[in-house]
Motif scaffolding. Sequence first.
Motif, PDB file in Angstrom:
ATOM      1  N   PHE A   1      24.434  25.892  53.834  1.00 50.71           N
ATOM      2  CA  PHE A   1      25.036  26.581  54.978  1.00 50.71           C
ATOM      3  C   PHE A   1      23.998  26.903  56.039  1.00 50.71           C
ATOM      4  O   PHE A   1      22.898  27.387  55.711  1.00 50.71           O
ATOM      5  CB  PHE A   1      25.655  27.915  54.528  1.00 50.71           C
ATOM      6  CG  PHE A   1      26.754  27.781  53.543  1.00 50.71           C
ATOM      7  CD1 PHE A   1      28.055  27.561  53.963  1.00 50.71           C
ATOM      8  CD2 PHE A   1      26.494  27.878  52.180  1.00 50.71           C
ATOM      9  CE1 PHE A   1      29.088  27.432  53.041  1.00 50.71           C
ATOM     10  CE2 PHE A   1      27.515  27.754  51.248  1.00 50.71           C
ATOM     11  CZ  PHE A   1      28.819  27.526  51.675  1.00 50.71           C
ATOM     12  N   ASP A   2      24.373  26.698  57.287  1.00 54.96           N
ATOM     13  CA  ASP A   2      23.686  27.335  58.401  1.00 54.96           C
ATOM     14  C   ASP A   2      23.944  28.840  58.259  1.00 54.96           C
ATOM     15  O   ASP A   2      24.885  29.247  57.571  1.00 54.96           O
ATOM     16  CB  ASP A   2      24.276  26.778  59.708  1.00 54.96           C
ATOM     17  CG  ASP A   2      23.952  27.644  60.894  1.00 54.96           C
ATOM     18  OD1 ASP A   2      22.763  27.923  61.110  1.00 54.96           O
ATOM     19  OD2 ASP A   2      24.902  28.050  61.613  1.00 54.96           O
ATOM     20  N   VAL A   3      23.148  29.685  58.899  1.00 54.08           N
ATOM     21  CA  VAL A   3      23.324  31.143  58.766  1.00 54.08           C
ATOM     22  C   VAL A   3      24.166  31.693  59.928  1.00 54.08           C
ATOM     23  O   VAL A   3      25.342  32.027  59.756  1.00 54.08           O
ATOM     24  CB  VAL A   3      21.955  31.857  58.675  1.00 54.08           C
ATOM     25  CG1 VAL A   3      22.153  33.363  58.535  1.00 54.08           C
ATOM     26  CG2 VAL A   3      21.147  31.309  57.493  1.00 54.08           C
ATOM     27  N   ASP A   4      23.547  31.725  61.126  1.00 55.68           N
ATOM     28  CA  ASP A   4      24.183  32.333  62.302  1.00 55.68           C
ATOM     29  C   ASP A   4      25.449  31.587  62.718  1.00 55.68           C
ATOM     30  O   ASP A   4      25.391  30.392  63.012  1.00 55.68           O
ATOM     31  CB  ASP A   4      23.202  32.258  63.477  1.00 55.68           C
ATOM     32  CG  ASP A   4      22.696  33.619  63.901  1.00 55.68           C
ATOM     33  OD1 ASP A   4      22.818  34.571  63.114  1.00 55.68           O
ATOM     34  OD2 ASP A   4      22.180  33.719  65.023  1.00 55.68           O
ATOM     35  N   GLY A   5      26.568  32.289  62.772  1.00 52.19           N
ATOM     36  CA  GLY A   5      27.812  31.662  63.226  1.00 52.19           C
ATOM     37  C   GLY A   5      28.543  30.899  62.138  1.00 52.19           C
ATOM     38  O   GLY A   5      29.653  30.416  62.353  1.00 52.19           O
ATOM     39  N   THR A   6      27.911  30.783  60.960  1.00 51.75           N
ATOM     40  CA  THR A   6      28.515  30.028  59.853  1.00 51.75           C
ATOM     41  C   THR A   6      28.752  30.936  58.646  1.00 51.75           C
ATOM     42  O   THR A   6      29.872  31.025  58.142  1.00 51.75           O
ATOM     43  CB  THR A   6      27.612  28.846  59.466  1.00 51.75           C
ATOM     44  OG1 THR A   6      27.459  27.994  60.613  1.00 51.75           O
ATOM     45  CG2 THR A   6      28.203  28.047  58.314  1.00 51.75           C
ATOM     46  N   LEU A   7      27.693  31.633  58.198  1.00 50.41           N
ATOM     47  CA  LEU A   7      27.843  32.631  57.124  1.00 50.41           C
ATOM     48  C   LEU A   7      28.000  34.033  57.694  1.00 50.41           C
ATOM     49  O   LEU A   7      28.616  34.904  57.071  1.00 50.41           O
ATOM     50  CB  LEU A   7      26.626  32.610  56.191  1.00 50.41           C
ATOM     51  CG  LEU A   7      26.480  31.410  55.263  1.00 50.41           C
ATOM     52  CD1 LEU A   7      25.236  31.575  54.392  1.00 50.41           C
ATOM     53  CD2 LEU A   7      27.712  31.224  54.383  1.00 50.41           C
TER      54      LEU A   7
ATOM     55  N   GLY B   1      28.071  24.005  59.366  1.00 51.55           N
ATOM     56  CA  GLY B   1      27.349  24.540  60.521  1.00 51.55           C
ATOM     57  C   GLY B   1      28.262  24.691  61.724  1.00 51.55           C
ATOM     58  O   GLY B   1      29.314  24.041  61.806  1.00 51.55           O
ATOM     59  N   ASP B   2      27.855  25.550  62.661  1.00 50.97           N
ATOM     60  CA  ASP B   2      28.699  25.804  63.849  1.00 50.97           C
ATOM     61  C   ASP B   2      28.180  25.101  65.100  1.00 50.97           C
ATOM     62  O   ASP B   2      28.874  25.025  66.101  1.00 50.97           O
ATOM     63  CB  ASP B   2      28.816  27.316  64.120  1.00 50.97           C
ATOM     64  CG  ASP B   2      27.499  27.936  64.547  1.00 50.97           C
ATOM     65  OD1 ASP B   2      26.460  27.592  63.945  1.00 50.97           O
ATOM     66  OD2 ASP B   2      27.504  28.751  65.490  1.00 50.97           O
ATOM     67  N   LYS B   3      26.916  24.598  65.057  1.00 57.67           N
ATOM     68  CA  LYS B   3      26.363  23.956  66.269  1.00 57.67           C
ATOM     69  C   LYS B   3      26.101  22.479  65.971  1.00 57.67           C
ATOM     70  O   LYS B   3      24.966  22.001  66.026  1.00 57.67           O
ATOM     71  CB  LYS B   3      25.092  24.684  66.705  1.00 57.67           C
ATOM     72  CG  LYS B   3      25.352  26.131  67.121  1.00 57.67           C
ATOM     73  CD  LYS B   3      24.716  26.443  68.409  1.00 57.67           C
ATOM     74  CE  LYS B   3      25.077  27.773  69.038  1.00 57.67           C
ATOM     75  NZ  LYS B   3      25.836  28.744  68.302  1.00 57.67           N
ATOM     76  N   THR B   4      27.170  21.765  65.663  1.00 54.78           N
ATOM     77  CA  THR B   4      27.052  20.382  65.194  1.00 54.78           C
ATOM     78  C   THR B   4      27.119  19.360  66.333  1.00 54.78           C
ATOM     79  O   THR B   4      26.953  18.175  66.099  1.00 54.78           O
ATOM     80  CB  THR B   4      28.168  20.078  64.174  1.00 54.78           C
ATOM     81  OG1 THR B   4      29.419  20.329  64.805  1.00 54.78           O
ATOM     82  CG2 THR B   4      28.057  20.965  62.937  1.00 54.78           C
TER      83      THR B   4
ATOM     84  N   GLY C   1      22.878  20.674  69.679  1.00 54.22           N
ATOM     85  CA  GLY C   1      22.980  21.882  68.853  1.00 54.22           C
ATOM     86  C   GLY C   1      22.031  21.793  67.663  1.00 54.22           C
ATOM     87  O   GLY C   1      21.637  20.695  67.254  1.00 54.22           O
ATOM     88  N   ASN C   2      21.673  22.955  67.094  1.00 51.85           N
ATOM     89  CA  ASN C   2      20.647  22.929  66.045  1.00 51.85           C
ATOM     90  C   ASN C   2      21.156  22.486  64.668  1.00 51.85           C
ATOM     91  O   ASN C   2      20.383  22.410  63.722  1.00 51.85           O
ATOM     92  CB  ASN C   2      19.885  24.267  65.972  1.00 51.85           C
ATOM     93  CG  ASN C   2      20.788  25.432  65.619  1.00 51.85           C
ATOM     94  OD1 ASN C   2      21.926  25.261  65.183  1.00 51.85           O
ATOM     95  ND2 ASN C   2      20.280  26.637  65.795  1.00 51.85           N
ATOM     96  N   ASP C   3      22.446  22.183  64.559  1.00 51.51           N
ATOM     97  CA  ASP C   3      22.979  21.608  63.311  1.00 51.51           C
ATOM     98  C   ASP C   3      23.255  20.114  63.433  1.00 51.51           C
ATOM     99  O   ASP C   3      23.674  19.470  62.460  1.00 51.51           O
ATOM    100  CB  ASP C   3      24.292  22.303  62.916  1.00 51.51           C
ATOM    101  CG  ASP C   3      24.091  23.788  62.644  1.00 51.51           C
ATOM    102  OD1 ASP C   3      23.055  24.135  62.053  1.00 51.51           O
ATOM    103  OD2 ASP C   3      24.966  24.583  63.024  1.00 51.51           O
ATOM    104  N   TYR C   4      23.042  19.561  64.622  1.00 55.82           N
ATOM    105  CA  TYR C   4      23.453  18.182  64.913  1.00 55.82           C
ATOM    106  C   TYR C   4      22.828  17.154  63.957  1.00 55.82           C
ATOM    107  O   TYR C   4      23.534  16.322  63.385  1.00 55.82           O
ATOM    108  CB  TYR C   4      23.098  17.841  66.366  1.00 55.82           C
ATOM    109  CG  TYR C   4      23.400  16.416  66.763  1.00 55.82           C
ATOM    110  CD1 TYR C   4      24.698  16.028  67.099  1.00 55.82           C
ATOM    111  CD2 TYR C   4      22.393  15.449  66.806  1.00 55.82           C
ATOM    112  CE1 TYR C   4      24.982  14.723  67.465  1.00 55.82           C
ATOM    113  CE2 TYR C   4      22.673  14.142  67.163  1.00 55.82           C
ATOM    114  CZ  TYR C   4      23.965  13.787  67.493  1.00 55.82           C
ATOM    115  OH  TYR C   4      24.246  12.488  67.844  1.00 55.82           O
TER     116      TYR C   4
HETATM  117 MG   LIG Z   1      24.511  28.526  63.734  1.00 55.38          MG
END
Ligand SMILES: [Mg+2]
Length: 252
Positions: A16-22, A213-216, A220-223
């Motif tokens: 999991f990503d943390v911010d915006g996801t968990l 993740g939320d920034k996919t 974005g940093n999950d891309y």
């Molecule tokens: Mg995030």
Amino acid sequence: MADWSDRAQPTTLVLFDVDGTLTPARKDISPEMKQILQDLRKKVVVGFVGGSDLSKQKEQLGEDCVNDFDFCFSENGLTAYRKGQQLASQSFIGWIGEEPYKKLANFVLRYIADLDLPKKRGTFIEFRNGMINISPIGRNCTHAERDEYEVYDKQHRIREKFVEALKAEFSDYSLTYSIGGQISFDVFPTGWDKTYCLNHLKNETFTSIHFFGDKTFKGGNDYEIYNHERITGHSVTSPHDTARILKELFLH
Ligand SMILES: [Mg+2]
């Protein structure tokens, strides 16, 4: 390896990503999400990967997060824990070396010295564990000065041109530049995005690795990790959305 034989699906890892996801952005994890992760951990192996350092993640996920998750990847995995034990760590300066870094820092400071900006303050280079952050006005400007600078930067493309100059000068350095926020940009080794944490999984026997993740989106940093060949990606809009998908996939 019988490492995860206490799980119903021992060859499935869920990251999991943390911010915006968990958690909501910059906020703490909810008791409900903590409970869902505890239930999930009976079924599969569970980890998080975030760009912040471990102290920030402890604030958001709980003081005992290195024991609440099977894998903890801080700073995208530059600092890593497995079953509460720390794995080998990496740093920007360790990767780049003192001499090449000195050349980079000298170039940056000279470039800033020659920039004619309305205002300059202090802390032009912030030296961090996994990257450097460069700010033409200087990071310790006030909030009002920060807003002023942002407008000026948009008009005059200060950061954009700065990055172009660095790319030309250090084309042999394998660095990635990321313009974010109002006053600065980050410089870090190419590949040190969230996919870096996958280096720690090379000796594991997972047949399936999920990532939430939320920034996919591109930029974005999950891309990068979301689109990685080893990853089954899930794009979420909030922790609530994460919980909904987890219940569908694993907790029914
Ligand atoms: Mg995030």
